[in-house]
Design an enzyme around this catalytic site. Structure first.
Site, PDB file in Angstrom:
ATOM      1  CE  LYS A   1      -4.247  -1.750   2.594  1.00 33.24           C
ATOM      2  NZ  LYS A   1      -4.802  -1.812   4.486  1.00 33.24           N
TER       3      LYS A   1
ATOM      4  CG  HIS B   1      -3.473   6.296   5.007  1.00 35.37           C
ATOM      5  ND1 HIS B   1      -3.454   7.340   6.025  1.00 35.37           N
ATOM      6  CD2 HIS B   1      -4.515   6.393   3.966  1.00 35.37           C
ATOM      7  CE1 HIS B   1      -4.735   8.174   5.996  1.00 35.37           C
ATOM      8  NE2 HIS B   1      -5.405   6.257   4.402  1.00 35.37           N
TER       9      HIS B   1
ATOM     10  CG  HIS C   1       1.326   4.635   8.533  1.00 37.38           C
ATOM     11  ND1 HIS C   1       1.280   3.017   9.071  1.00 37.38           N
ATOM     12  CD2 HIS C   1       0.072   3.683   7.644  1.00 37.38           C
ATOM     13  CE1 HIS C   1       0.455   2.733   8.994  1.00 37.38           C
ATOM     14  NE2 HIS C   1      -0.065   2.707   8.298  1.00 37.38           N
TER      15      HIS C   1
END
Length: 533
Positions: A91, A94, A97
């Site tokens: 992923k 984001h 985080h």
């Protein structure tokens, strides 16, 4: 004396008895007060206690200013393992985080500054049923060509697609379970695809970490502990801690009164392990490998119960060191958007911070010519993000505000950077400093300085000590902001240029010490100081 304490004030405020001989009280209290590295002499006067400051404090090496305090001798030293950031592989990074990354980096920096051996660990989410979904999804929706062109974007699209499909397609759910079971059984094809996803992700994440000025000593992950997780299950069985639920899952009952909310599931009904099982294995492995004195986990506050259960099970398994494991929780960031809309990826936030800061700098009349304005804008933008995040208690949620965050005036990261740039590049710390240090480097007459600025500078060690107690960055941020406001006033009220030599030297040492403390404090927060702005 540099400072005086009135005994009458202590009597009026009720700290000392209001009756009795005031001079006897003065002399008695003076004998009880102890000298330290800051205060070198304490003596009784007529109803007052006199304090003299150790002048050597103000002429010690700049990069060590405030860091050789006796106060730190009371702190426990040793090996500290900090686990932070910990995004999921396959992923894009984001924005959610960001907090774990910068908070963990602050804690690691602080511990290292105070003399600990620090191990910085990134525990990647690289195992679990989501990879069953991704593996099954890639078989149906994936494309190796697209994976080469834009790896994480393609994996993100596949993951979104397969999740939608799994909502109404039982065959897809079963395919995901089958793929994850193949992973756990080390099927070559499944493992090869998973390894490809992991390597792609780590490479891209390292670019983001480089921009943030964050590094790790160890890239670990759940996958490292899949075998050990089964060993943990066996240890739980041998200690009679593992029970089988009505659904066929393996559980550990943590309650003392049969409270079902305290039952922790550690094994699925099909025999595959769970996140907490692998966390148990990881903790045991780290203790054996690194023999840490303390281990700190930095995650959002929604995982508080997970870590309570983790530490409780470790203790029940006979691992007394679990008492030295700590979870540092943090709240949510609300309203983090770019001009394009809702933020998904951290790179969007960093790009926007840099672009906005570059625009603000181009509009400011005070901006100096600089070699690399984009690099400066990036560093200042990141410092603004960090200071906005660190100003309050970590557990509190806060609202993200671009405009307030990037203000040059007020309590912002931009103000910290502006003050540092002014101190480090100004006449105070260049020509005059070299001249005066050569003339008279050893004696500083601090009567030419303001007590307020000295008080703040000499309390730097206390702020670091307080930060070490609760691991909250707000103490250091607010201290540095206060220091910057005082220095802004001192620039006006305590001129160096044109002053007599002894006056200039004392004031210059104040600015030089402030610059050192500011730069050191910023680095602990994870901010790279800039010299031009």
């Amino acid at each position: 004396a540099d400072f005086k304490l009135s005994i009458s004030t202590l009597r009026i405020s009720g700290i000392l008895p209001s009756t009795g001989d005031i001079q006897l009280q003065t002399e008695h209290l003076a004998t009880r007060l102890k000298q330290d590295s800051v205060v070198e002499d304490i003596s009784a006067g007529c109803g007052i206690i006199n304090f003299k400051v150790n002048r050597k404090l103000l002429v010690q090496e700049d990069d060590k200013f405030g860091l050789n305090s006796e106060l730190f001798n009371t702190l426990k030293k040793g090996t500290t393992l900090v686990e932070y950031s910990s995004p999921n592989i396959a992923k894009k990074f984001h924005a959610g985080h960001l907090r774990s990354t910068i908070i963990g980096n602050f804690i690691a920096n602080l511990k290292q500054c105070l003399g600990n051996n620090v191990i910085r660990m990134n525990y990647l989410g690289d195992w679990g049923m989501q990879f069953g979904l991704l593996g099954a999804g890639f078989a149906q929706f994936g494309c190796q060509e697209k994976l080469k062109e834009n790896p994480l974007q393609h994996l993100f699209e596949v993951y979104v697609q397969v999740n939608k499909e799994a909502e109404h397609n039982e065959d897809m759910k079963q395919a995901a379970r089958d793929f994850f079971r193949q992973l756990e059984q080390h099927d070559n094809e499944a493992v090869s695809l998973w390894q490809q996803f992991r390597e792609i992700t780590v490479d891209e994440y390292q670019q983001v970490y480089k921009r943030l000025g964050v590094h790790f000593d160890v890239y670990s992950g759940e996958s490292f502990h899949q075998h050990q997780a089964q060993e943990v299950v066996q240890q739980l069985q041998s200690r009679d801690l593992l029970k089988t639920s009505e659904k066929g899952t393996g559980v550990v009952d943590l309650s003392t009164s049969g409270d079902t909310s305290s039952v922790c599931t550690v094994l699925r009904s099909d025999g595959t392990t769970l996140y907490i099982t692998r966390d148990l294995a990881a903790a045991i492995d780290r203790k054996e490998k690194y023999n840490f004195n303390e281990m700190i986990y930095v995650t959002d506050k929604s995982q508080a119960n997970h870590f309570r259960q983790l530490f409780h099970i470790l203790l029940a398994m006979g691992h007394s060191w679990a008492d030295r494991c700590k979870h540092v929780p943090f709240g949510l960031v609300r309203g983090m958007k770019t001009r394009k809309g809702e933020v998904v990826f951290l790179e969007d936030v960093l790009d926007e911070a840099r672009a906005r800061m570059l625009h603000n700098m181009s509009q400011s009349k005070t901006t100096k010519e600089m070699d690399n304005p984009e690099d400066t804008a990036e560093k200042v933008g990141i410092s603004a993000l960090i200071v906005q995040d660190f100003r309050g208690p970590l557990q509190s949620d806060y609202k993200f505000d671009w405009d307030r965050m990037l203000q040059a005036q007020g309590d912002t990261g931009v103000f910290l950077q502006y003050t540092h740039a002014r101190l480090s590049r100004s006449v105070f710390t260049t020509v005059l400093y070299r001249y005066i240090k050569l003339k008279c480097p050893c004696f500083i007459n601090i009567c030419y300085l303001s007590n307020e600025e000295l008080d703040v500078l000499c309390s730097y060690d206390e702020v670091l000590y307080q930060s070490a107690q609760d691991l909250q960055p707000k103490h250091l941020v607010n201290f540095l902001l206060k220091l910057c406001h005082l220095i802004a006033s001192a620039h006006r009220e305590l001129p160096v240029k044109g002053s007599a030599q002894d006056v200039a030297q004392a004031r210059l040492r104040l600015f030089s010490g402030a610059c050192s403390v500011l730069a050191n404090g910023m680095r602990i927060l994870g901010i790279t100081p800039v010299d031009q702005m």
